[in-house]
Design an enzyme around this catalytic site. Structure first.
Site, PDB file in Angstrom:
ATOM      1  N   GLY A  56       0.799  -1.217   0.000  1.00 55.53           N
ATOM      2  CA  GLY A  56       0.000   0.000   0.000  1.00 55.53           C
ATOM      3  C   GLY A  56       0.830   1.264   0.000  1.00 55.53           C
ATOM      4  O   GLY A  56       0.286   2.359  -0.073  1.00 55.53           O
ATOM      5  N   CYS A  57       2.135   1.122   0.085  1.00 53.63           N
ATOM      6  CA  CYS A  57       3.015   2.290   0.037  1.00 53.63           C
ATOM      7  C   CYS A  57       3.520   2.469  -1.388  1.00 53.63           C
ATOM      8  O   CYS A  57       3.886   1.497  -2.054  1.00 53.63           O
ATOM      9  CB  CYS A  57       4.216   2.103   0.968  1.00 53.63           C
ATOM     10  N   GLN A  58       3.535   3.695  -1.831  1.00 53.21           N
ATOM     11  CA  GLN A  58       4.038   4.001  -3.165  1.00 53.21           C
ATOM     12  C   GLN A  58       5.539   3.708  -3.235  1.00 53.21           C
ATOM     13  O   GLN A  58       6.038   3.173  -4.215  1.00 53.21           O
ATOM     14  CB  GLN A  58       3.769   5.470  -3.475  1.00 53.21           C
ATOM     15  N   SER A  59       6.231   4.061  -2.178  1.00 51.63           N
ATOM     16  CA  SER A  59       7.661   3.781  -2.085  1.00 51.63           C
ATOM     17  C   SER A  59       7.842   2.426  -1.415  1.00 51.63           C
ATOM     18  O   SER A  59       6.906   1.863  -0.870  1.00 51.63           O
ATOM     19  CB  SER A  59       8.348   4.846  -1.224  1.00 51.63           C
ATOM     20  N   GLY A 126      -0.085   5.653   2.059  1.00 47.40           N
ATOM     21  CA  GLY A 126       1.050   4.829   2.463  1.00 47.40           C
ATOM     22  C   GLY A 126       1.292   4.907   3.958  1.00 47.40           C
ATOM     23  O   GLY A 126       1.599   3.906   4.605  1.00 47.40           O
TER      24      GLY A 126
END
Length: 145
Positions: A56-59, A126
């Site tokens: 769920g985190c972009q990074s 995120g």
């Protein structure tokens, strides 16, 4: 091992005071978050594997835990400075706490420091995923106890 000496609420209030000094300046806030990330000890590369990635985190954000003397110890790293700074804030608040403290934590500092207006919706999502994962680990340790 990190032992929490202040309550979760006290640590959050300290964070709010720190960010108040920035007077809402977006650029200074981002720079400060990046500085916080640089202070987070690097995670051993053996833990930087897919199973430790927070979904769920972009990074990329890797999170590992230990459970020592009834306290949850978090270690984390990220491939971006801002995200590393964000997870460092959560570690500052939740590290060295009992599972029940983490599960019951009302994490209000994020809204109080106006982070939603600084980092955008993708990183806010995120950040919510980071909280969810940390509480999930606490729940798992709570069930084991």
């Amino acid at each position: 091992m990190t032992v929490a000496t202040k309550s979760i609420e006290e640590v959050q209030n300290d964070i709010i005071e720190d960010f108040d000094l920035l007077d809402g300046d977006r650029e200074s806030t981002i720079f400060y978050i990046m500085e916080l990330g640089q202070e987070l000890p690097p995670l051993d590369e053996k833990f930087m594997v897919d199973e430790n990635l927070i979904k769920g985190c972009q990074s990329k954000v890797w999170l590992t835990t230990d459970f020592i003397d009834g306290k949850v110890i978090f270690q984390s790293d990220s491939n971006t400075d801002i995200t590393k700074g964000l997870i460092s804030l959560l570690i500052r608040v939740l590290n060295g706490r009992s599972p029940q403290e983490i599960i019951n934590a009302d994490l209000f500092f994020f809204d109080k420091i106006g982070m939603n207006g600084v980092i955008g919706s993708q990183r806010s999502n995120g950040f919510a995923s980071m909280i969810k994962q940390m509480k999930f680990y606490a729940l798992a340790y709570s069930a084991k106890n």
